[in-house]
Every structure is written in C-alpha cells, then in structure tokens.
Design an enzyme around this catalytic site. Structure first.
Site, PDB file in Angstrom:
ATOM      1  N   ALA A  65       0.836  -1.152   0.031  1.00  0.00           N
ATOM      2  CA  ALA A  65      -0.133  -0.104  -0.206  1.00  0.00           C
ATOM      3  C   ALA A  65       0.753   1.107   0.098  1.00  0.00           C
ATOM      4  O   ALA A  65       2.015   1.171   0.394  1.00  0.00           O
ATOM      5  CB  ALA A  65      -0.766  -0.106   1.278  1.00  0.00           C
ATOM      6  N   GLY A 109       0.540  -5.052   0.784  1.00  0.00           N
ATOM      7  CA  GLY A 109      -0.901  -5.219  -0.085  1.00  0.00           C
ATOM      8  C   GLY A 109      -0.608  -5.704  -1.382  1.00  0.00           C
ATOM      9  O   GLY A 109      -1.560  -6.241  -1.754  1.00  0.00           O
ATOM     10  N   GLU A 112      -0.821  -9.395  -0.767  1.00  0.00           N
ATOM     11  CA  GLU A 112      -2.302  -9.635  -0.393  1.00  0.00           C
ATOM     12  C   GLU A 112      -3.094  -9.707  -1.937  1.00  0.00           C
ATOM     13  O   GLU A 112      -3.998 -10.390  -1.898  1.00  0.00           O
ATOM     14  CB  GLU A 112      -2.688  -8.526   0.689  1.00  0.00           C
ATOM     15  CG  GLU A 112      -2.074  -8.747   1.769  1.00  0.00           C
ATOM     16  CD  GLU A 112      -2.312  -7.637   3.089  1.00  0.00           C
ATOM     17  OE1 GLU A 112      -2.127  -6.492   2.610  1.00  0.00           O
ATOM     18  OE2 GLU A 112      -2.921  -7.842   3.835  1.00  0.00           O
ATOM     19  N   GLU A 132       4.823  -5.081   6.800  1.00  0.00           N
ATOM     20  CA  GLU A 132       4.027  -4.357   7.429  1.00  0.00           C
ATOM     21  C   GLU A 132       4.559  -3.960   9.001  1.00  0.00           C
ATOM     22  O   GLU A 132       4.515  -2.819   9.407  1.00  0.00           O
ATOM     23  CB  GLU A 132       2.563  -4.507   7.629  1.00  0.00           C
ATOM     24  CG  GLU A 132       1.990  -4.560   6.337  1.00  0.00           C
ATOM     25  CD  GLU A 132       1.777  -5.652   5.576  1.00  0.00           C
ATOM     26  OE1 GLU A 132       2.481  -6.654   5.965  1.00  0.00           O
ATOM     27  OE2 GLU A 132       1.041  -5.585   4.578  1.00  0.00           O
TER      28      GLU A 132
HETATM   29  N1  CO8 Z   1       4.412   3.069  -0.827  1.00  0.00           N
HETATM   30  C1  CO8 Z   1       4.980   4.417  -1.527  1.00  0.00           C
HETATM   31  N2  CO8 Z   1       5.942   4.447  -2.088  1.00  0.00           N
HETATM   32  C2  CO8 Z   1       6.752   3.304  -2.278  1.00  0.00           C
HETATM   33  C3  CO8 Z   1       6.538   2.231  -1.615  1.00  0.00           C
HETATM   34  C4  CO8 Z   1       5.531   2.004  -0.967  1.00  0.00           C
HETATM   35  N3  CO8 Z   1       4.714   0.930  -0.354  1.00  0.00           N
HETATM   36  N4  CO8 Z   1       7.446   1.098  -2.011  1.00  0.00           N
HETATM   37  C5  CO8 Z   1       8.351   1.946  -2.742  1.00  0.00           C
HETATM   38  N5  CO8 Z   1       7.965   3.141  -2.845  1.00  0.00           N
HETATM   39  C6  CO8 Z   1       8.579   4.300  -3.540  1.00  0.00           C
HETATM   40  C7  CO8 Z   1       9.765   4.748  -3.013  1.00  0.00           C
HETATM   41  O1  CO8 Z   1       9.534   5.733  -1.719  1.00  0.00           O
HETATM   42  C8  CO8 Z   1      10.585   5.363  -4.010  1.00  0.00           C
HETATM   43  O2  CO8 Z   1      10.137   6.699  -4.230  1.00  0.00           O
HETATM   44  P1  CO8 Z   1      11.189   7.872  -4.346  1.00  0.00           P
HETATM   45  O3  CO8 Z   1      11.956   7.577  -5.446  1.00  0.00           O
HETATM   46  O4  CO8 Z   1      10.131   8.808  -4.610  1.00  0.00           O
HETATM   47  O5  CO8 Z   1      11.984   8.036  -3.160  1.00  0.00           O
HETATM   48  C9  CO8 Z   1      10.180   4.453  -5.101  1.00  0.00           C
HETATM   49  O6  CO8 Z   1       9.360   3.798  -4.915  1.00  0.00           O
HETATM   50  C10 CO8 Z   1      11.442   3.484  -5.083  1.00  0.00           C
HETATM   51  O7  CO8 Z   1      11.744   2.723  -4.123  1.00  0.00           O
HETATM   52  P2  CO8 Z   1      13.007   2.561  -3.431  1.00  0.00           P
HETATM   53  O8  CO8 Z   1      14.039   3.720  -3.788  1.00  0.00           O
HETATM   54  O9  CO8 Z   1      12.845   2.433  -1.967  1.00  0.00           O
HETATM   55  O10 CO8 Z   1      13.558   1.136  -4.124  1.00  0.00           O
HETATM   56  P3  CO8 Z   1      14.531   0.121  -3.898  1.00  0.00           P
HETATM   57  O11 CO8 Z   1      14.823  -0.642  -4.930  1.00  0.00           O
HETATM   58  O12 CO8 Z   1      15.753   0.686  -2.946  1.00  0.00           O
HETATM   59  O13 CO8 Z   1      13.778  -0.720  -2.795  1.00  0.00           O
HETATM   60  C11 CO8 Z   1      11.743  -1.863  -1.725  1.00  0.00           C
HETATM   61  C12 CO8 Z   1      12.577  -1.425  -3.137  1.00  0.00           C
HETATM   62  C13 CO8 Z   1      12.826  -2.846  -0.788  1.00  0.00           C
HETATM   63  C14 CO8 Z   1      10.769  -2.636  -2.424  1.00  0.00           C
HETATM   64  C15 CO8 Z   1      11.465  -0.632  -0.958  1.00  0.00           C
HETATM   65  O14 CO8 Z   1      11.064   0.461  -1.823  1.00  0.00           O
HETATM   66  C16 CO8 Z   1      10.535  -1.084   0.071  1.00  0.00           C
HETATM   67  O15 CO8 Z   1      10.939  -1.397   1.278  1.00  0.00           O
HETATM   68  N6  CO8 Z   1       9.153  -0.386  -0.011  1.00  0.00           N
HETATM   69  C17 CO8 Z   1       8.241  -0.718   1.143  1.00  0.00           C
HETATM   70  C18 CO8 Z   1       7.633  -1.942   1.223  1.00  0.00           C
HETATM   71  C19 CO8 Z   1       6.834  -2.360   2.444  1.00  0.00           C
HETATM   72  O16 CO8 Z   1       6.789  -1.623   3.445  1.00  0.00           O
HETATM   73  N7  CO8 Z   1       5.493  -2.501   1.778  1.00  0.00           N
HETATM   74  C20 CO8 Z   1       4.363  -2.400   2.943  1.00  0.00           C
HETATM   75  C21 CO8 Z   1       3.427  -1.411   2.699  1.00  0.00           C
HETATM   76  S1  CO8 Z   1       2.034  -1.323   3.962  1.00  0.00           S
HETATM   77  C22 CO8 Z   1       0.882  -2.246   3.372  1.00  0.00           C
HETATM   78  O17 CO8 Z   1       0.995  -2.813   2.121  1.00  0.00           O
HETATM   79  C23 CO8 Z   1      -0.112  -2.465   4.369  1.00  0.00           C
HETATM   80  C24 CO8 Z   1      -1.348  -3.221   3.223  1.00  0.00           C
HETATM   81  C25 CO8 Z   1      -2.643  -3.011   3.887  1.00  0.00           C
HETATM   82  C26 CO8 Z   1      -3.506  -1.796   3.621  1.00  0.00           C
HETATM   83  C27 CO8 Z   1      -4.693  -2.200   4.209  1.00  0.00           C
HETATM   84  C28 CO8 Z   1      -5.756  -1.105   4.478  1.00  0.00           C
HETATM   85  C29 CO8 Z   1      -7.151  -1.510   5.262  1.00  0.00           C
END
Ligand code: CO8
Length: 258
Positions: A65, A109, A112, A132
């Site tokens: 998400a 997400g 999921e 998460e």
């Molecule tokens: N949300 C928003 N932006 C994201 C996300 C995300 N989940 N993941 C990556 N991005 C963005 C980064 O911020 C970055 O943007 P910017 O260039 O503007 O800084 C761009 O994508 C590229 O990402 P990275 O530079 O971080 O790329 P890397 O190759 O270094 O890393 C990763 C890749 C490992 C995937 C890393 O981006 C990461 O850890 N992302 C987050 C993963 C995460 O924590 N996901 C869980 C999110 S919470 C969730 O999903 C809950 C779902 C339930 C919702 C329910 C509602 C009821």
C-alpha cells in the site's frame, strides 16, 4: 476506458491488467485501487473476456500500500474510510478466473492482492513479503489470514514477524505460487495459461473457482456437499454434453457457456 494507474488490453478473450505506477513500484494508492476495482468489474461483465491476467512491472508487481498516502492518517480517517474494503470486495466478486503474473517485489498489500487472485505465476526474480511490522502496522487486506492458509502458521508467522522476503523458490516450495518461470518468459507463460483457461467453458470455470474458494470458507463436509451439488448441476448444461461428446468423438470441444 483510459486509466491513470493501469494499462488494460483486451485481446483473444484475455483481459491483461497491468499496474502502472512505475515511480512508486506500483504502490497501491486509493486511485489505483479504485481503478483496479473498476477494470476488474468491467472485465468480468465483458462477454468477450474469458480470463483475466493481473501483472505489474519487471521490478515490482506492487511494493505494498502507498506509505506516502497513509503515513499521516489517523485511526478515524482509516476507520471511517474503511480503506480499500469496497475495492477488495469488488475484486473478490469477480467470477471469471484471475491469474497473477508476479515479477520483482510483491510486498504487503501487493502480496495480499496477488493472493486474492486465483493463482500466482512467479518469475524467478519475484520476492514476496509482509513487511508491515517494520512500519508499526499489520497486514490489512488479508495477509495474516490468506498467507497462513497458503503456507501454514510457522512460515506465515516468520514472514509477518520478521518482515523478511521470500524468494520465488521458497514461495513455490511452500505453496504460495503455482509455478516459477524465467523473468523474460513470465508474460508469455501467464498469457499461455490464460489462453488455456479461456479455451474452457467459462460457465464451468466459474463453478470451479467457486468450488475451490469454498474450501477456504467452510467445513470439509459442507465443501464436499457444495462440490457434489455443483457436479450434479453441471449435467444441466450444454457444455457438459459437448465436453463429453467431444471426448468420445475424439475432437476438440466447442464450448458455448450454456
Ligand atoms: N509506498 C509508497 N512508495 C513506495 C512504496 C510504498 N509501499 N514502495 C516503494 N515506494 C517508492 C519509494 O518511496 C521510492 O520513491 P522515491 O524515488 O520518490 O523516493 C520508489 O518507490 C522506489 O523505491 P526505493 O528507492 O525504496 O527502491 P529500492 O529498490 O531501494 O527498494 C523496496 C525497494 C525494498 C521494495 C522498498 O521500496 C520498500 O521497502 N518499500 C516498502 C515496502 C513495504 O513496506 N510495503 C508494505 C506497505 S504497508 C501495506 O502494504 C499495508 C497493506 C494493507 C492496507 C490495508 C488497508 C486497510
């Protein structure tokens, strides 16, 4: 219809829906979820479509998400909005088969979402995770429930508590994905699988989908009864007559979804 966060192509009875927020690794924001619900519902209603393929990019199916969109929300905000619930319910109402073609990050997400599809074909670069906990939250659209049913309690706890990622090999070994293919062949394989599904009676495919999904939602006894009654019911269809006649006449069946 043109979408901002998706690319949709319909060809040869297959709707290919590609998540398209490359700058955010296809993070699921409200706009994407709304558009996805709309595109899936439209594909389900479109008589030309017999199977749906949902995919992302080579780098990410979806990295979860959208954290930027969620970070400042309060309990009341997410509770009142019932974040993502109408959209996931729309996805779960889709009666035609949905195949997830997953490459790269499939996290939170995103994982999921993939698990809400009917089966997952993964590229050898796929990485699955429910990280998460690193953000101080828990999965919210089925991760604790569905991952546990896919891979069992121990591995699901491991994934949710440590936030570690699972590679494609481990995902296949533990039953999360149905097959792994080299990254370059992912879309060919997913489209070929969809074409196979599209050859069948869509009526029968819907019954298969309902029956398998029933196994997650009821007791074994009730599920077996549901399956048996569905088997009986299909003898009221032309497609059963055609399928069995075609076998006996050693020819390809021509299903008409009747
Ligand atoms: N949300 C928003 N932006 C994201 C996300 C995300 N989940 N993941 C990556 N991005 C963005 C980064 O911020 C970055 O943007 P910017 O260039 O503007 O800084 C761009 O994508 C590229 O990402 P990275 O530079 O971080 O790329 P890397 O190759 O270094 O890393 C990763 C890749 C490992 C995937 C890393 O981006 C990461 O850890 N992302 C987050 C993963 C995460 O924590 N996901 C869980 C999110 S919470 C969730 O999903 C809950 C779902 C339930 C919702 C329910 C509602 C009821």
């Amino acid at each position: 219809m043109a979408y901002e966060t998706l690319i949709v192509d319909i060809n040869d009875h297959i709707a290919l829906i590609r998540l398209n927020r490359p700058d955010a690794l296809n993070a699921l924001n409200s706009a994407l979820m709304r558009e996805l619900a709309d595109a899936l519902t439209a594909a389900d209603r479109n008589d030309k479509v017999r199977c749906i393929v949902l995919t992302g990019s080579e780098k990410a199916f979806a990295a979860g998400a959208d954290i930027k969109e969620m970070a400042d929300k309060s309990f009341v905000d997410v509770f009142e909005a019932d974040l993502f619930t109408p959209e996931t319910e729309a996805l779960l109402r889709v009666r035609k088969p949905i195949i997830a073609a997953v490459s790269g990050y499939c996290l939170g997400g995103g994982c999921e979402l993939a698990m809400m599809c009917d089966f997952i074909i993964a590229s050898d670069t796929a990485k699955f995770g429910q990280p998460e906990i690193n953000l101080g939250v828990v999965a919210g659209i089925g991760g604790t429930q569905r991952l546990t049913r896919f891979v069992g309690k121990s591995k699901a706890m491991d994934m949710h508590l440590t936030g570690r990622f699972m590679d494609a090999e481990e995902a296949e070994r533990s039953g999360l994905v149905s097959r792994i293919v080299p990254a370059k062949k992912l879309m060919d394989e997913a489209m070929a699988a969809a074409a196979k599904v599209a050859e069948k009676s869509t009526l029968t495919a819907k019954v298969v989908k309902e029956s398998v999904n029933r196994s997650y939602e009821t007791t074994l006894r009730e599920g077996l009864l549901f399956e048996r009654r569905m088997f009986h019911a299909l003898f009221a269809t032309e497609d059963q007559k055609e399928g069995m006649a075609a076998f006996l006449e050693k020819r390809e069946a021509q299903f008409r979804d009747r």
